[in-house]
Design an enzyme around this catalytic site. Structure first.
Site, PDB file in Angstrom:
ATOM      1  N   HIS A 197      35.673  29.858  -3.912  1.00 52.63           N
ATOM      2  CA  HIS A 197      36.563  30.439  -4.919  1.00 52.63           C
ATOM      3  C   HIS A 197      37.461  29.357  -5.479  1.00 52.63           C
ATOM      4  O   HIS A 197      37.671  28.306  -4.868  1.00 52.63           O
ATOM      5  CB  HIS A 197      37.397  31.581  -4.333  1.00 52.63           C
ATOM      6  CG  HIS A 197      38.492  31.121  -3.402  1.00 52.63           C
ATOM      7  ND1 HIS A 197      39.765  30.806  -3.824  1.00 52.63           N
ATOM      8  CD2 HIS A 197      38.493  30.908  -2.060  1.00 52.63           C
ATOM      9  CE1 HIS A 197      40.505  30.436  -2.804  1.00 52.63           C
ATOM     10  NE2 HIS A 197      39.754  30.480  -1.711  1.00 52.63           N
ATOM     11  N   CYS A 198      38.006  29.610  -6.693  1.00 56.84           N
ATOM     12  CA  CYS A 198      39.007  28.725  -7.284  1.00 56.84           C
ATOM     13  C   CYS A 198      40.296  29.527  -7.428  1.00 56.84           C
ATOM     14  O   CYS A 198      40.538  30.445  -6.647  1.00 56.84           O
ATOM     15  CB  CYS A 198      38.517  28.167  -8.621  1.00 56.84           C
ATOM     16  SG  CYS A 198      38.120  29.421  -9.844  1.00 56.84           S
ATOM     17  N   ALA A 199      41.109  29.240  -8.422  1.00 54.88           N
ATOM     18  CA  ALA A 199      42.421  29.893  -8.539  1.00 54.88           C
ATOM     19  C   ALA A 199      42.314  31.376  -8.867  1.00 54.88           C
ATOM     20  O   ALA A 199      43.157  32.167  -8.441  1.00 54.88           O
ATOM     21  CB  ALA A 199      43.254  29.185  -9.595  1.00 54.88           C
TER      22      ALA A 199
END
Length: 476
Positions: free
Chosen positions: A26-28
């Protein structure tokens, strides 16, 4: 059982189960999947999950927009799915199996420039602040700048150049480091290579045109000009690629017992020599040609047309990932012209997307569930992160996306027609005005106003005309 358990179960089921997940991270704001069989993912069912704000596929990754809760949701998901935590680099490597040649090229460019963007953004803000202090006559009836009146601000102005110079003049150091890191070569040797391109021993790139005599290394049978490549992008990329290729191939044939000595020497020294004799001059010419073509196009009699097209298509480029290519062009323009007239249009496109979502908030103001997506998406968009707005709202309905594209095109025409220049790449939303050269701030502010008002009004008009009627019914 947490509030994320049921949505995580639904996502796992509709993604095709654990067996369909190659890797996930995942990212932000997004879950990033590399799926073994992308067609097995039920996109409609996934987008119907309460916490999900949209989906899209980019660079071989199936991405699910969750929002600021993504970290907690991700932890619950991997626990249910029985998959291990994976780094973004591992996901990118796995995603290559789903990418064509162009997508891989764009992915490589993104991996090179993305780590540099925070520094470039800071540098742009610093240059803008220095211009306000030193270049605008704000005091004593418009006759003196701030640094001419205040010794304190004169000191600040001088001190900040220490950072600005480090970021922009020594940009090739960051690029060769990023290339070496990306290719799997030794990053510290990439840094050393970059320093050899900008060493104080060399004639500064900005002084070449006016130099009476260019110093040389004299080898007796040949002479090599001692020219620096400060702020140059393409020479640094080419040098970084050659160094990485040499090091990686030497590792394969040199015995481990002498590898520590032989590989660094025979990869770095030839690269530095070839960089100053072949790659540097060629890269400089290519970079100058690219920047001349782009700037000539934007400043010509048909510049308004180029601006309109770019402003209109930039948001769709973000969907495909092609927008990463603009980073190299922006940096080259900054090197050649001391600023970029391309980046302001990017900031305006982001603002336009946020304004279209703002109109959707007004249209669907009684829809409490959608507000949970649209309000954070608008804020995020105005601060330069467009994915939640585009994929969570604008593409879902269609007509807000079109309204934003039209508003972006009009704002881009105003920006280019007024010769607006940015010091550098900046924050791609409302704060982007801080990266604009001070003398152009008022016209950019006008373009920003257009990017806010036009998409908002057009979205209301399109909604009134029942454009996207099916989507509206579905939302209700």
């Amino acid at each position: 059982m947490s509030k994320y358990t049921e949505p995580a179960k639904q996502l796992l089921e509709n993604i095709g189960g654990s067996d369909n997940i190659s890797v996930v991270t995942h990212c932000a704001t997004r879950m990033r999947f590399v799926l073994k069989e992308p067609k097995n993912a039920n996109v409609e069912a996934i987008e119907a999950i309460g916490l999900v704000k949209g989906t899209f596929t980019q660079a071989g990754q199936f991405q699910v927009i969750i929002g600021n809760e993504v970290s907690s949701f991700y932890n619950e998901f991997i626990k249910l799915a029985g998959v291990s935590d994976t780094s973004k680099d591992e996901v990118k490597q796995a995603a290559k199996q789903n990418m064509n040649f162009l997508q891989r090229l764009i992915s490589h460019l993104a991996d090179i420039f993305t780590p540099l963007i925070p520094a470039i953004v800071v540098g742009g803000l610093i240059l803008g602040f220095r211009n306000i202090l030193g270049d605008i006559k704000l005091l004593e009836d418009g006759t003196k700048s701030i640094i001419e009146v205040s010794q304190f601000w004169a000191g600040v102005h001088s001190f900040l150049w220490l950072i600005g110079e480090a970021i922009f003049h020594f940009l090739p150091v960051g690029i060769t480091w990023a290339v070496a890191r990306k290719m799997g070569a030794t990053p510290i040797l990439g840094i050393v290579l970059g320093i050899t391109l900008v060493s104080p021993q060399l004639l500064n790139a900005y002084s070449v045109a006016g130099a009476d005599e260019i110093p040389v290394w004299d080898f007796g049978f040949a002479q090599v000009e001692m020219i620096g490549y400060q702020a140059q992008v393409i020479p640094a990329i080419l040098a970084g690629l050659l160094f990485s290729w040499l090091e990686l191939n030497l590792r394969k044939i040199v015995p481990n017992s002498i590898s520590m000595i032989v590989v660094p020497f025979f990869s770095l020294v030839p690269t530095v020599l070839i960089a100053h004799t072949v790659l540097g001059p060629i890269g400089w010419q290519i970079g100058s040609f690219v920047s001349d073509v782009v700037y000539s196009g934007l400043s010509s009699a048909f510049g308004w047309l180029f601006a309109a097209i770019f402003g209109f298509v930039y948001a769709p480029l973000v969907i495909t990932g092609l927008h990463h290519m603009t980073n190299a062009i922006d940096l080259q323009l900054m090197s050649e012209l001391g600023g970029t007239n391309l980046w302001p249009m990017i900031a305006l496109s982001n603002i336009a997307q946020g304004s279209a979502v703002l109109a959707m908030i007004f249209i669907n103001r009684k829809n409490e569930q959608e507000k949970q997506v649209s309000i954070p998406a608008t804020i995020s968009c105005y601060l330069g992160v467009t994915e939640p707005a585009m994929f969570g709202i604008n593409l879902k309905y269609g007509y807000p996306f079109l309204a934003a594209m039209i508003g972006s095109a009009i704002a881009a025409v105003i920006s280019v027609g007024s010769n607006v220049m940015a010091n550098s790449i900046g924050v791609g939303g409302l704060p982007g005005i801080l990266s604009i050269q001070p003398k152009h701030m008022w016209m950019f502010a006008l373009a920003m106003l257009v990017a806010i008002v036009i998409p908002f009004i057009l979205t209301l008009i399109f909604a009134k005309a029942n454009v996207g009627k099916i989507s509206l019914k579905k939302a209700k």
